[in-house]
Motif scaffolding. Structure first.
Motif, PDB file in Angstrom:
ATOM      1  N   ALA A 176       0.787  -1.205   0.022  1.00  0.00           N
ATOM      2  CA  ALA A 176       0.066  -0.171  -0.058  1.00  0.00           C
ATOM      3  C   ALA A 176       0.948   1.135  -0.151  1.00  0.00           C
ATOM      4  CB  ALA A 176      -0.955  -0.040   1.126  1.00  0.00           C
ATOM      5  N   VAL A 177       2.018   1.180   0.497  1.00  0.00           N
ATOM      6  CA  VAL A 177       2.995   2.396   0.880  1.00  0.00           C
ATOM      7  C   VAL A 177       3.493   2.806  -0.489  1.00  0.00           C
ATOM      8  CG1 VAL A 177       4.862   3.176   1.765  1.00  0.00           C
ATOM      9  CG2 VAL A 177       3.458   1.936   3.135  1.00  0.00           C
ATOM     10  N   ALA A 178       3.667   1.721  -1.456  1.00  0.00           N
ATOM     11  CA  ALA A 178       4.305   1.962  -2.761  1.00  0.00           C
ATOM     12  C   ALA A 178       3.291   2.593  -3.523  1.00  0.00           C
ATOM     13  CB  ALA A 178       4.843   0.844  -3.514  1.00  0.00           C
ATOM     14  N   LEU A 179       2.200   1.729  -3.372  1.00  0.00           N
ATOM     15  CA  LEU A 179       0.884   2.439  -4.261  1.00  0.00           C
ATOM     16  C   LEU A 179       0.504   3.735  -4.078  1.00  0.00           C
ATOM     17  CD1 LEU A 179      -1.233   1.636  -6.458  1.00  0.00           C
ATOM     18  CD2 LEU A 179      -2.762   0.790  -4.648  1.00  0.00           C
ATOM     19  N   LEU A 180       0.557   4.229  -2.732  1.00  0.00           N
ATOM     20  CA  LEU A 180       0.331   5.506  -2.275  1.00  0.00           C
ATOM     21  C   LEU A 180       1.302   6.332  -2.922  1.00  0.00           C
ATOM     22  CD1 LEU A 180      -1.390   7.560  -0.678  1.00  0.00           C
ATOM     23  CD2 LEU A 180      -0.178   7.079   1.443  1.00  0.00           C
ATOM     24  N   ALA A 181       2.567   5.929  -2.955  1.00  0.00           N
ATOM     25  CA  ALA A 181       3.682   6.890  -3.458  1.00  0.00           C
ATOM     26  C   ALA A 181       3.548   6.951  -4.908  1.00  0.00           C
ATOM     27  CB  ALA A 181       5.034   6.272  -3.011  1.00  0.00           C
ATOM     28  N   VAL A 182       3.242   6.184  -5.529  1.00  0.00           N
ATOM     29  CA  VAL A 182       2.842   6.042  -6.914  1.00  0.00           C
ATOM     30  C   VAL A 182       1.951   7.292  -7.298  1.00  0.00           C
ATOM     31  CG1 VAL A 182       2.062   5.029  -9.199  1.00  0.00           C
ATOM     32  CG2 VAL A 182       3.919   3.943  -7.686  1.00  0.00           C
ATOM     33  N   VAL A 183       0.701   7.102  -6.608  1.00  0.00           N
ATOM     34  CA  VAL A 183      -0.291   8.025  -6.874  1.00  0.00           C
ATOM     35  C   VAL A 183      -0.087   9.428  -6.537  1.00  0.00           C
ATOM     36  CG1 VAL A 183      -2.717   8.816  -5.953  1.00  0.00           C
ATOM     37  CG2 VAL A 183      -2.200   6.200  -6.444  1.00  0.00           C
TER      38      VAL A 183
END
Length: 99
Positions: free
Chosen positions: A15-22
């Protein structure tokens, strides 16, 4: 390759990587809210219709200018064919003997 984005494996970060990408996509302008997108589309359509009207008016103006130039050339030829001041032209009909 599809799983890696900018050197980060999304499956490992979760989730952290996904949030960073967004967040990165928002900050770089690649991801915008729908309302902003709709406003941009509406503004684009407004400018497009204004451009279409402007081009139609410009085409009409060119046509009118073309007609005016043709009339100006005709008037110029008429004025050039008139006798100059002090210049007398004889008319062949005036010289013909009367019967």
């Amino acid at each position: 390759m599809a799983a890696e984005l900018m050197g980060i494996n999304i499956a490992q970060g979760g989730a952290v990587a996904l949030l960073a990408v967004v967040v990165l996509m928002v900050l770089t302008g690649r991801l915008i809210p729908r309302r902003t997108y709709d406003d941009l589309k509406e503004e684009r359509d407004t400018w497009r219709s204004a451009h279409t009207e402007s081009e139609a008016a410009r085409a009409e103006e060119r046509d009118q200018n073309r007609q005016l130039m043709e009339l100006a050339h005709t008037a110029g030829h008429v004025l050039d064919s008139l006798p100059k001041r002090g210049e007398v032209q004889s008319d062949p009909m005036d010289e013909a003997p009367l019967r």
